[in-house]
Design a protein around this motif. Structure first.
Motif, PDB file in Angstrom:
ATOM      1  N   THR A 134     -26.870   6.975  57.882  1.00  0.00           N
ATOM      2  CA  THR A 134     -27.037   5.520  57.815  1.00  0.00           C
ATOM      3  C   THR A 134     -28.373   5.096  57.227  1.00  0.00           C
ATOM      4  OG1 THR A 134     -27.670   5.632  60.152  1.00  0.00           O
ATOM      5  CG2 THR A 134     -25.418   4.993  59.665  1.00  0.00           C
ATOM      6  N   GLY A 135     -29.256   6.052  56.939  1.00  0.00           N
ATOM      7  CA  GLY A 135     -30.489   5.743  56.225  1.00  0.00           C
ATOM      8  C   GLY A 135     -31.547   5.070  57.070  1.00  0.00           C
ATOM      9  N   PRO A 136     -32.705   4.771  56.459  1.00  0.00           N
ATOM     10  CA  PRO A 136     -33.832   4.215  57.208  1.00  0.00           C
ATOM     11  C   PRO A 136     -33.896   2.705  57.237  1.00  0.00           C
ATOM     12  CG  PRO A 136     -34.561   4.833  55.031  1.00  0.00           C
ATOM     13  CD  PRO A 136     -33.081   5.162  55.089  1.00  0.00           C
ATOM     14  N   PHE A 137     -33.058   2.033  56.422  1.00  0.00           N
ATOM     15  CA  PHE A 137     -33.182   0.575  56.274  1.00  0.00           C
ATOM     16  C   PHE A 137     -32.126  -0.153  57.095  1.00  0.00           C
ATOM     17  CE2 PHE A 137     -34.487   2.423  52.090  1.00  0.00           C
ATOM     18  CZ  PHE A 137     -35.844   2.291  52.304  1.00  0.00           C
ATOM     19  N   GLN A 138     -32.153   0.074  58.405  1.00  0.00           N
ATOM     20  CA  GLN A 138     -31.091  -0.460  59.255  1.00  0.00           C
ATOM     21  C   GLN A 138     -31.415  -1.823  59.852  1.00  0.00           C
ATOM     22  OE1 GLN A 138     -30.018   2.625  62.114  1.00  0.00           O
ATOM     23  NE2 GLN A 138     -30.309   4.196  60.565  1.00  0.00           N
ATOM     24  N   GLY A 380     -30.902  11.203  54.945  1.00  0.00           N
ATOM     25  CA  GLY A 380     -31.333   9.973  54.282  1.00  0.00           C
ATOM     26  C   GLY A 380     -32.599   9.367  54.828  1.00  0.00           C
ATOM     27  N   LEU A 381     -33.281  10.070  55.734  1.00  0.00           N
ATOM     28  CA  LEU A 381     -34.488   9.523  56.349  1.00  0.00           C
ATOM     29  C   LEU A 381     -35.733   9.923  55.559  1.00  0.00           C
ATOM     30  CD1 LEU A 381     -33.674  10.276  60.080  1.00  0.00           C
ATOM     31  CD2 LEU A 381     -33.401   8.112  58.860  1.00  0.00           C
ATOM     32  N   PRO A 382     -36.789   9.102  55.621  1.00  0.00           N
ATOM     33  CA  PRO A 382     -38.038   9.467  54.957  1.00  0.00           C
ATOM     34  C   PRO A 382     -38.580  10.792  55.486  1.00  0.00           C
ATOM     35  CG  PRO A 382     -38.076   7.166  55.656  1.00  0.00           C
ATOM     36  CD  PRO A 382     -36.856   7.786  56.272  1.00  0.00           C
ATOM     37  N   TRP A 383     -39.065  11.617  54.594  1.00  0.00           N
ATOM     38  CA  TRP A 383     -39.683  12.886  54.945  1.00  0.00           C
ATOM     39  C   TRP A 383     -38.744  13.778  55.768  1.00  0.00           C
ATOM     40  CZ3 TRP A 383     -44.230  14.295  52.757  1.00  0.00           C
ATOM     41  CH2 TRP A 383     -45.011  13.283  52.194  1.00  0.00           C
ATOM     42  N   LEU A 384     -37.459  13.692  55.504  1.00  0.00           N
ATOM     43  CA  LEU A 384     -36.519  14.552  56.227  1.00  0.00           C
ATOM     44  C   LEU A 384     -36.888  16.020  56.003  1.00  0.00           C
ATOM     45  CD1 LEU A 384     -33.672  14.006  57.798  1.00  0.00           C
ATOM     46  CD2 LEU A 384     -32.769  15.271  55.852  1.00  0.00           C
ATOM     47  N   SER A 389     -37.367  12.887  49.977  1.00  0.00           N
ATOM     48  CA  SER A 389     -36.099  12.843  50.717  1.00  0.00           C
ATOM     49  C   SER A 389     -35.367  11.514  50.639  1.00  0.00           C
ATOM     50  CB  SER A 389     -36.340  13.207  52.185  1.00  0.00           C
ATOM     51  OG  SER A 389     -36.578  14.580  52.342  1.00  0.00           O
ATOM     52  N   THR A 390     -36.066  10.404  50.477  1.00  0.00           N
ATOM     53  CA  THR A 390     -35.380   9.114  50.477  1.00  0.00           C
ATOM     54  C   THR A 390     -34.868   8.723  49.095  1.00  0.00           C
ATOM     55  OG1 THR A 390     -37.574   8.107  50.343  1.00  0.00           O
ATOM     56  CG2 THR A 390     -36.486   8.081  52.478  1.00  0.00           C
ATOM     57  N   PHE A 391     -35.187   9.516  48.066  1.00  0.00           N
ATOM     58  CA  PHE A 391     -34.695   9.212  46.728  1.00  0.00           C
ATOM     59  C   PHE A 391     -33.287   9.764  46.543  1.00  0.00           C
ATOM     60  CE2 PHE A 391     -39.171   8.662  46.447  1.00  0.00           C
ATOM     61  CZ  PHE A 391     -39.381   7.699  45.460  1.00  0.00           C
ATOM     62  N   ILE A 392     -32.573   9.231  45.564  1.00  0.00           N
ATOM     63  CA  ILE A 392     -31.192   9.647  45.338  1.00  0.00           C
ATOM     64  C   ILE A 392     -31.111  11.148  45.116  1.00  0.00           C
ATOM     65  CG2 ILE A 392     -29.202   9.404  43.797  1.00  0.00           C
ATOM     66  CD1 ILE A 392     -30.120   6.500  43.292  1.00  0.00           C
ATOM     67  N   TRP A 393     -31.991  11.678  44.259  1.00  0.00           N
ATOM     68  CA  TRP A 393     -31.965  13.122  43.991  1.00  0.00           C
ATOM     69  C   TRP A 393     -32.460  13.914  45.203  1.00  0.00           C
ATOM     70  CZ3 TRP A 393     -36.580  15.585  44.556  1.00  0.00           C
ATOM     71  CH2 TRP A 393     -37.741  14.783  44.491  1.00  0.00           C
ATOM     72  N   GLY A 394     -33.395  13.347  45.951  1.00  0.00           N
ATOM     73  CA  GLY A 394     -33.933  14.048  47.111  1.00  0.00           C
ATOM     74  C   GLY A 394     -32.920  14.192  48.218  1.00  0.00           C
TER      75      GLY A 394
END
Length: 425
Positions: A134-138, A380-384, A389-394
């Protein structure tokens, strides 16, 4: 579509870039799975960003490895709607089994048997594994200092769309990361009087010596950094792909007509107060900017690259008056401010995930996305696993790691099921 009595090996929750990447890797490994999305694929790109938003990285970089952006040059900064369309096309290409319009309400571990019970808006699912993508922008975050004045229009950057949305009058934008800077610039260009509250930030060059900064961070190994540097945990990045991409320069914004102020401290009786840290914040951003130029120059010299010198990149504009004579308090009514836009980030909400996978603050407890709760994963979290990590390729690379982990666990489970219980005498 009813999901009642559905059983699945791996359930992926969220069909943004993380969920799509996860589905691709699970599919390649032949792992049965289902992706649930409460709205549309890549919904946040469509309805939770401002109208003119473009990617902060060029098209050659901010994409999945398996598909380029159709109709855009490699160095273009792709608009948000086209990014969402790209996600839809990519999901179709990898044959991701996505069910949209399904909200996950509750996940609990089964008692006395493997797997999880998942309650959704369309029925109950049994899943052996859960991937929270669900990512970091909830949850948009507005700090507690926000004034209670009913006469002010206040909204988070997630709910800002365009200048016409706002009432007449000046605007205070709080937060000078990528979102705050781009919104402040757009509002000022539209004729608004804008005040921009600038806190600590990193300020990379958009490009240097013929290469975009994302290339420099790549060859310098910065995208693969496994942890933030001390003191940088909450520092935002001021970078923009708007208007064809340009380096964010706070002095230029000041000379353009935006009034810069320091970190916002408080509001009381219609007066905003700011820290006396504006010049220091800008100076530290300069240090970050110059350090990347130095590292790039050293890399060029070390590797004998033939890239054009760019002495202009080290020149800086004089400080605008708002920096040399900073405003420490501001009467909002006297300044004509009728709107405050909070570009102050987001928090996560995993209240639906009722398993032992969160720490005391409700944040995921994990190592590279593998949770402390067996069978639960985060993506999908920052610095996973790294800075990228939060970029599409990351997120694509992080998803591969998690999919491989799931495949290994399935092999162990298959062996356990195949070995008969030892007979007892």
């Amino acid at each position: 579509m009813s999901l009642e009595k559905t059983e699945i090996d791996t359930l992926v929750i969220g069909a943004g870039q993380a969920g799509i990447a996860m589905s691709e890797h699970l599919g390649k490994l032949g792992i049965p799975h289902l992706v649930l999305e409460r709205k549309r694929i890549a919904e946040r790109w469509r309805s939770e960003r401002w109208d003119s938003l473009v990617a902060n990285g060029p098209a050659w970089h901010d994409r999945f490895p398996g598909m380029e952006f159709d109709g855009f040059s490699p160095d273009a900064f792709v608009p948000k709607e086209d990014i969402a369309d790209y996600m839809v096309a990519y999901a179709k290409m990898v044959k991701a089994p996505i069910q949209t319009g399904v909200e996950v309400k509750r996940v609990v571990r089964n008692a006395g048997e493997s797997g999880f019970t998942v309650e959704t808006s369309e029925g109950v699912i049994q899943a052996q594994r859960i991937v929270a993508a669900t990512g970091p922008f909830q949850c948009p975050t507005i700090p507690a200092i926000a004034p209670k004045d009913a006469g002010l229009t206040q909204l988070h950057s997630a709910h800002y769309r365009n200048p016409a949305q706002l009432p007449e009058g000046a605007v205070l934008v709080v937060g000078a990361g990528s979102s705050g800077v781009q919104i402040a610039d757009e509002l000022q260009r539209a004729g608004k009087q804008v005040y921009l509250s600038v806190g600590a930030h990193d300020r990379p060059p958009r490009a240097y010596r013929g290469r975009d900064f994302v290339w420099w961070l790549g060859v310098l190994g910065e995208w693969d950094a496994a942890a933030t540097k001390p003191g940088k945990e909450h520092v935002t990045i001021a970078v923009s792909g708007a208007h064809g991409g340009h380096t964010v320069d706070f002095r230029a914004l000041g000379h353009q007509g935006i009034t810069l102020v320091g970190l916002t401290k408080s509001f009381a009786d219609g007066v905003a107060t700011f820290d006396a840290d504006l010049a220091d914040n800008i100076a530290k951003g300069d240090e970050n900017y110059l350090s990347l130029l130095d590292a790039a120059d050293a890399y060029i010299a070390r590797n004998g690259l033939d890239l054009p010198e760019e002495p202009e990149a080290r020149k800086r504009l004089p400080d605008p008056d708002c920096v040399t004579h900073p405003i420490l308090s501001l009467n909002l009514a006297e300044a004509g401010i009728t709107t405050i836009i909070w570009a102050t980030g987001f928090t996560v909400d995993y209240s639906w995930l009722q398993v032992n996978a969160l720490d005391a603050q409700g944040k995921p407890a994990h190592q590279r996305g593998v949770s402390t709760e067996r069978g639960v994963y985060f993506l999908g979290l920052p610095w996973l696993s790294r800075r990228g990590s939060t970029f599409i390729w990351g997120v694509w690379h992080d998803a591969k790691y998690i999919a491989d982990h799931i495949a290994t666990q399935r092999k162990y489970a298959a062996y356990q099921a195949a070995v008969p219980e030892t007979a007892t005498v």
